[in-house]
Design a protein around this motif. Structure first.
Motif, PDB file in Angstrom:
ATOM      1  N   ASP A  66      -2.474   0.880  -7.538  1.00 31.77           N
ATOM      2  CA  ASP A  66      -2.018   0.806  -6.142  1.00 31.77           C
ATOM      3  C   ASP A  66      -2.241  -0.573  -5.528  1.00 31.77           C
ATOM      4  O   ASP A  66      -1.772  -0.844  -4.423  1.00 31.77           O
ATOM      5  CB  ASP A  66      -2.780   1.813  -5.257  1.00 31.77           C
ATOM      6  N   LEU A  67      -2.981  -1.424  -6.218  1.00 36.04           N
ATOM      7  CA  LEU A  67      -3.360  -2.717  -5.654  1.00 36.04           C
ATOM      8  C   LEU A  67      -2.248  -3.738  -5.866  1.00 36.04           C
ATOM      9  O   LEU A  67      -2.206  -4.452  -6.871  1.00 36.04           O
ATOM     10  CB  LEU A  67      -4.676  -3.215  -6.266  1.00 36.04           C
ATOM     11  N   PHE A 106     -12.314   0.276  -5.081  1.00 34.13           N
ATOM     12  CA  PHE A 106     -11.007  -0.329  -4.820  1.00 34.13           C
ATOM     13  C   PHE A 106     -11.168  -1.584  -3.960  1.00 34.13           C
ATOM     14  O   PHE A 106     -10.569  -2.631  -4.246  1.00 34.13           O
ATOM     15  CB  PHE A 106     -10.088   0.688  -4.135  1.00 34.13           C
ATOM     16  N   GLN A 142      -9.957   4.182   6.556  1.00 29.61           N
ATOM     17  CA  GLN A 142      -9.709   4.798   5.251  1.00 29.61           C
ATOM     18  C   GLN A 142      -9.900   6.316   5.344  1.00 29.61           C
ATOM     19  O   GLN A 142     -10.828   6.887   4.776  1.00 29.61           O
ATOM     20  CB  GLN A 142     -10.611   4.173   4.192  1.00 29.61           C
ATOM     21  N   GLU A 185       0.181  -3.851  -0.256  1.00 30.45           N
ATOM     22  CA  GLU A 185       1.250  -2.912   0.043  1.00 30.45           C
ATOM     23  C   GLU A 185       0.640  -1.587   0.504  1.00 30.45           C
ATOM     24  O   GLU A 185      -0.301  -1.081  -0.093  1.00 30.45           O
ATOM     25  CB  GLU A 185       2.074  -2.698  -1.231  1.00 30.45           C
ATOM     26  N   ASP A 186       1.185  -1.056   1.590  1.00 31.74           N
ATOM     27  CA  ASP A 186       0.726   0.245   2.083  1.00 31.74           C
ATOM     28  C   ASP A 186       1.543   1.313   1.381  1.00 31.74           C
ATOM     29  O   ASP A 186       2.609   1.687   1.821  1.00 31.74           O
ATOM     30  CB  ASP A 186       0.886   0.338   3.597  1.00 31.74           C
ATOM     31  N   SER A 187       0.992   1.788   0.263  1.00 31.63           N
ATOM     32  CA  SER A 187       1.709   2.751  -0.561  1.00 31.63           C
ATOM     33  C   SER A 187       1.312   4.191  -0.235  1.00 31.63           C
ATOM     34  O   SER A 187       1.679   5.109  -0.945  1.00 31.63           O
ATOM     35  CB  SER A 187       1.423   2.460  -2.043  1.00 31.63           C
ATOM     36  N   ASP A 224      -4.268  -2.416   4.396  1.00 28.11           N
ATOM     37  CA  ASP A 224      -2.984  -1.847   3.982  1.00 28.11           C
ATOM     38  C   ASP A 224      -1.881  -2.285   4.954  1.00 28.11           C
ATOM     39  O   ASP A 224      -1.967  -2.047   6.149  1.00 28.11           O
ATOM     40  CB  ASP A 224      -3.067  -0.316   3.943  1.00 28.11           C
ATOM     41  N   TYR A 250      -2.314   5.698   1.217  1.00 25.64           N
ATOM     42  CA  TYR A 250      -3.668   5.941   0.723  1.00 25.64           C
ATOM     43  C   TYR A 250      -3.957   5.254  -0.618  1.00 25.64           C
ATOM     44  O   TYR A 250      -4.417   5.887  -1.562  1.00 25.64           O
ATOM     45  CB  TYR A 250      -3.956   7.442   0.636  1.00 25.64           C
ATOM     46  N   PRO A 251      -3.694   3.951  -0.739  1.00 22.64           N
ATOM     47  CA  PRO A 251      -3.981   3.270  -2.004  1.00 22.64           C
ATOM     48  C   PRO A 251      -5.476   3.323  -2.325  1.00 22.64           C
ATOM     49  O   PRO A 251      -6.313   3.076  -1.448  1.00 22.64           O
ATOM     50  CB  PRO A 251      -3.512   1.836  -1.756  1.00 22.64           C
ATOM     51  N   HIS A 252      -5.782   3.670  -3.585  1.00 21.69           N
ATOM     52  CA  HIS A 252      -7.185   3.732  -3.994  1.00 21.69           C
ATOM     53  C   HIS A 252      -7.385   3.557  -5.500  1.00 21.69           C
ATOM     54  O   HIS A 252      -8.502   3.509  -5.975  1.00 21.69           O
ATOM     55  CB  HIS A 252      -7.817   5.065  -3.554  1.00 21.69           C
ATOM     56  N   ARG A 253      -6.287   3.452  -6.255  1.00 23.00           N
ATOM     57  CA  ARG A 253      -6.377   3.235  -7.707  1.00 23.00           C
ATOM     58  C   ARG A 253      -5.938   1.802  -8.017  1.00 23.00           C
ATOM     59  O   ARG A 253      -5.164   1.217  -7.272  1.00 23.00           O
ATOM     60  CB  ARG A 253      -5.448   4.218  -8.445  1.00 23.00           C
TER      61      ARG A 253
END
Length: 173
Positions: A31-32, A74, A58, A21-23, A16, A25-28
Motif C-alpha cells: 500500500d506504500l 507501516f 488512523q 496514495e490514499d488507497s 494519506d 486504510y493503507p497499512h501493508r
C-alpha cells in the motif's frame, strides 16, 4: 546555567493523500505508494531548516482493519523509504482513536489527538522544541487545516499533483 535550545520551524504533513496514495486504510507494504514529489518536497523543506513531522488520523486501528503494531510498522517503513531518498521525517504522530471503534480500547467520542483537534501537533511542538510561529501544516482535508488553525499556525490544502511543486510555490519559488 544551560541555555535552552532554539525553537525550530516545522512542517506538519498529513500522511494519506499528501505523502502517500490514499488507497483506503493503507497499512501493508504493498500500500506504500509515494505521491509525486513527496520525497523531494521533504528534502527541500529539510534543506531550509524545517523539521518534518507526520500527523495522521488512523481510524483503521479502531475499526479493526489492522493492528496498532501494523500501523507503527507501516509508519516506520514510510520513514525509512523517505530516509533512503535523503528526506528526513523527524517523527510520526498517529491517532488510532475513533467514535465508531470496533475495539473499545480505541473508542473515544472526540479524542484530543484526532484531527481536527490539535493534540498531535501540540505534542510534537512540545517534544521537538518547535516554534509554531514559524511552522505550518500541509493536509488534504478541512480537518487537517482546522487542526493547524487550533494549534495556532497556518494550514495549506494540497489537492493533489506534485507535492514538491506545491511546496516550492508555497515558499515563493
Amino acid at each position: 546555567m544551560t541555555a535552552l535550545p532554539t525553537a525550530v520551524p516545522a512542517v506538519f504533513l498529513d500522511r494519506d493523500g499528501v505523502l502517500i496514495e490514499d488507497s483506503g486504510y493503507p497499512h501493508r507494504e504493498a500500500d506504500l505508494v509515494l505521491l509525486p514529489g513527496a520525497t523531494e518536497a521533504v528534502r527541500r523543506l529539510n534543506s531550509l531548516g524545517y523539521t518534518a513531522v507526520i500527523v495522521t488520523n488512523q481510524s483503521g486501528v479502531a475499526r479493526g482493519l489492522f493492528t496498532e503494531d501494523q500501523m507503527h510498522a507501516f509508519n516506520a517503513l514510510l520513514v525509512r523509504r523517505f530516509a533512503a531518498r535523503g528526506a528526513r521525517i523527524a517523527a510520526v504522530y498517529a491517532c488510532p482513536f475513533h467514535d465508531e471503534a470496533e475495539d473499545p480500547r480505541w473508542f473515544h467520542p472526540d479524542h484530543p489527538d484526532r484531527k481536527p483537534n490539535p493534540g498531535m501537533i501540540l505534542r510534537a511542538i512540545a517534544e521537538h522544541h518547535i516554534d509554531p510561529a514559524r511552522s505550518f501544516l500541509i493536509g488534504d482535508k478541512a480537518s487537517d487545516l482546522e487542526a493547524a488553525k487550533r494549534a495556532g499556525m497556518p494550514g495549506f490544502l494540497f489537492e493533489g499533483g506534485n507535492l514538491d511543486h506545491f511546496v516550492r510555490e508555497l515558499l515563493g519559488g
